[in-house]
Design a protein around this motif. Structure first.
Motif, PDB file in Angstrom:
ATOM      1  N   ALA A  35       0.817  -1.191   0.000  1.00 14.17           N
ATOM      2  CA  ALA A  35       0.000   0.000   0.000  1.00 14.17           C
ATOM      3  C   ALA A  35       0.862   1.257   0.000  1.00 14.17           C
ATOM      4  N   GLN A  36       2.134   1.137   0.318  1.00  8.58           N
ATOM      5  CA  GLN A  36       3.031   2.277   0.371  1.00  8.58           C
ATOM      6  C   GLN A  36       3.821   2.384  -0.921  1.00  8.58           C
ATOM      7  N   GLU A  37       4.282   3.610  -1.206  1.00 13.55           N
ATOM      8  CA  GLU A  37       5.118   3.810  -2.377  1.00 13.55           C
ATOM      9  C   GLU A  37       6.492   3.201  -2.127  1.00 13.55           C
ATOM     10  N   VAL A  38       7.030   2.530  -3.138  1.00 12.67           N
ATOM     11  CA  VAL A  38       8.341   1.884  -3.030  1.00 12.67           C
ATOM     12  C   VAL A  38       9.423   2.958  -3.107  1.00 12.67           C
ATOM     13  N   VAL A  39      10.345   2.914  -2.159  1.00 13.51           N
ATOM     14  CA  VAL A  39      11.489   3.823  -2.171  1.00 13.51           C
ATOM     15  C   VAL A  39      12.550   3.200  -3.071  1.00 13.51           C
ATOM     16  N   LYS A  40      12.985   3.950  -4.061  1.00  7.60           N
ATOM     17  CA  LYS A  40      13.994   3.445  -4.998  1.00  7.60           C
ATOM     18  C   LYS A  40      15.367   3.882  -4.520  1.00  7.60           C
ATOM     19  N   GLU A  41      16.176   2.896  -4.187  1.00 10.92           N
ATOM     20  CA  GLU A  41      17.543   3.145  -3.744  1.00 10.92           C
ATOM     21  C   GLU A  41      18.459   2.226  -4.535  1.00 10.92           C
ATOM     22  N   GLN A  42      19.459   2.813  -5.180  1.00  7.30           N
ATOM     23  CA  GLN A  42      20.394   2.007  -5.953  1.00  7.30           C
ATOM     24  C   GLN A  42      21.161   1.077  -5.032  1.00  7.30           C
ATOM     25  N   LYS A  43      21.187  -0.186  -5.385  1.00  6.30           N
ATOM     26  CA  LYS A  43      21.947  -1.202  -4.665  1.00  6.30           C
ATOM     27  C   LYS A  43      22.970  -1.794  -5.628  1.00  6.30           C
ATOM     28  N   PRO A  44      23.980  -2.460  -5.124  1.00  9.60           N
ATOM     29  CA  PRO A  44      24.952  -3.089  -6.034  1.00  9.60           C
ATOM     30  C   PRO A  44      24.292  -4.068  -7.009  1.00  9.60           C
ATOM     31  N   TRP A  45      23.165  -4.649  -6.639  1.00  9.00           N
ATOM     32  CA  TRP A  45      22.485  -5.639  -7.468  1.00  9.00           C
ATOM     33  C   TRP A  45      21.313  -5.046  -8.257  1.00  9.00           C
ATOM     34  N   GLY A  46      21.108  -3.731  -8.229  1.00  6.63           N
ATOM     35  CA  GLY A  46      20.063  -3.108  -9.024  1.00  6.63           C
ATOM     36  C   GLY A  46      19.229  -2.122  -8.237  1.00  6.63           C
ATOM     37  N   ILE A  47      18.005  -1.901  -8.722  1.00 10.00           N
ATOM     38  CA  ILE A  47      17.109  -0.918  -8.123  1.00 10.00           C
ATOM     39  C   ILE A  47      15.667  -1.408  -8.280  1.00 10.00           C
ATOM     40  N   ALA A  48      14.803  -0.989  -7.372  1.00  4.61           N
ATOM     41  CA  ALA A  48      13.386  -1.357  -7.473  1.00  4.61           C
ATOM     42  C   ALA A  48      12.858  -0.955  -8.839  1.00  4.61           C
ATOM     43  N   GLY A  49      12.088  -1.836  -9.443  1.00  4.55           N
ATOM     44  CA  GLY A  49      11.556  -1.584 -10.781  1.00  4.55           C
ATOM     45  C   GLY A  49      10.129  -1.083 -10.742  1.00  4.55           C
ATOM     46  N   ASP A  50       9.651  -0.675 -11.910  1.00  2.43           N
ATOM     47  CA  ASP A  50       8.268  -0.219 -12.069  1.00  2.43           C
ATOM     48  C   ASP A  50       7.448  -1.333 -12.704  1.00  2.43           C
ATOM     49  N   ALA A  51       6.281  -1.607 -12.130  1.00  3.33           N
ATOM     50  CA  ALA A  51       5.429  -2.694 -12.619  1.00  3.33           C
ATOM     51  C   ALA A  51       5.055  -2.509 -14.086  1.00  3.33           C
ATOM     52  N   ASP A  52       4.944  -1.272 -14.543  1.00  3.78           N
ATOM     53  CA  ASP A  52       4.570  -1.044 -15.940  1.00  3.78           C
ATOM     54  C   ASP A  52       5.762  -1.134 -16.899  1.00  3.78           C
ATOM     55  N   GLN A  53       6.935  -1.435 -16.378  1.00  2.16           N
ATOM     56  CA  GLN A  53       8.149  -1.566 -17.196  1.00  2.16           C
ATOM     57  C   GLN A  53       8.696  -2.998 -17.214  1.00  2.16           C
ATOM     58  N   VAL A  54       7.919  -3.968 -16.731  1.00  4.81           N
ATOM     59  CA  VAL A  54       8.381  -5.353 -16.617  1.00  4.81           C
ATOM     60  C   VAL A  54       8.673  -5.946 -17.996  1.00  4.81           C
ATOM     61  N   ASP A  55       9.871  -6.523 -18.139  1.00  4.42           N
ATOM     62  CA  ASP A  55      10.262  -7.195 -19.377  1.00  4.42           C
ATOM     63  C   ASP A  55       9.817  -8.652 -19.389  1.00  4.42           C
ATOM     64  N   ARG A  56       9.866  -9.293 -18.226  1.00  2.00           N
ATOM     65  CA  ARG A  56       9.391 -10.680 -18.136  1.00  2.00           C
ATOM     66  C   ARG A  56       9.143 -11.050 -16.677  1.00  2.00           C
TER      67      ARG A  56
END
Length: 168
Positions: A35-56
């Motif tokens: 229910a909360q907005e996802v905080v996007k923080e760059q990590k060594p393994w990537g970053i939280a993605g956007d559901a409308d940008q899913v590749d697979r």
């Protein structure tokens, strides 16, 4: 002094306090985060993605034999993946992305403090018979890990690898 009246007031006050601001335990944290907005923080393994940008979408099963199926995943640099986690077991499991060092440190903390309260966009806490999702963008190439960090699960080998290859 009217003791039954004071007792009733105390019960009402405690009830209000407990229901108005529930604390999230480690296993319940993910459910409240949706229910909360996802905080996007760059990590060594990537970053939280956007559901409308899913590749697979990649489905990952979790078992009480302390295994992930699959336990090796390959993605391309820049891909946004929707992980659908299905707990096939009878106990709580989780999926946590990270580096081996981060997961080792977090697992050690979970042994010391099994009731830790936290929730991150690279974690999914999945109750028995339930499913949860995370969306993650792999914007760094390399070898990364995932694991169930619930005390005892990581130590029993509930781990996996993600290979992020550069796009050519």
């Amino acid at each position: 002094m009217n003791t039954p009246l004071n007792l009733a007031a105390l019960v009402l006050a405690l009830s209000a306090a407990l229901t108005s601001a529930p604390a999230l335990a480690h296993g319940e944290a993910h459910a409240g985060a949706q229910a909360q907005e996802v905080v996007k923080e760059q990590k060594p393994w990537g970053i939280a993605g956007d559901a409308d940008q899913v590749d697979r979408t990649i489905e990952v099963s979790m078992t009480d034999q302390m295994r992930f199926i699959p336990d090796r995943i390959e993605v391309k640099l820049g891909e946004t993946i929707r992980f659908v986690h299905r707990n096939q077991g009878r106990v709580l499991h989780e999926f946590v992305l990270g580096t081996k060092q981060d997961l080792d440190e977090h697992a050690a903390m979970m042994v010391k403090f099994p009731g830790m309260e936290h929730d991150e966009p690279y974690m999914a806490h999945v109750g028995p018979g339930k499913r949860e999702e995370i969306v993650w963008t792999f914007n760094r190439a390399g070898e990364f890990d995932f694991a169930c960090l619930i005390a005892g699960h990581y130590q029993a080998g509930m781990v996996g690898k993600i290979s992020v290859s550069p796009t050519n």
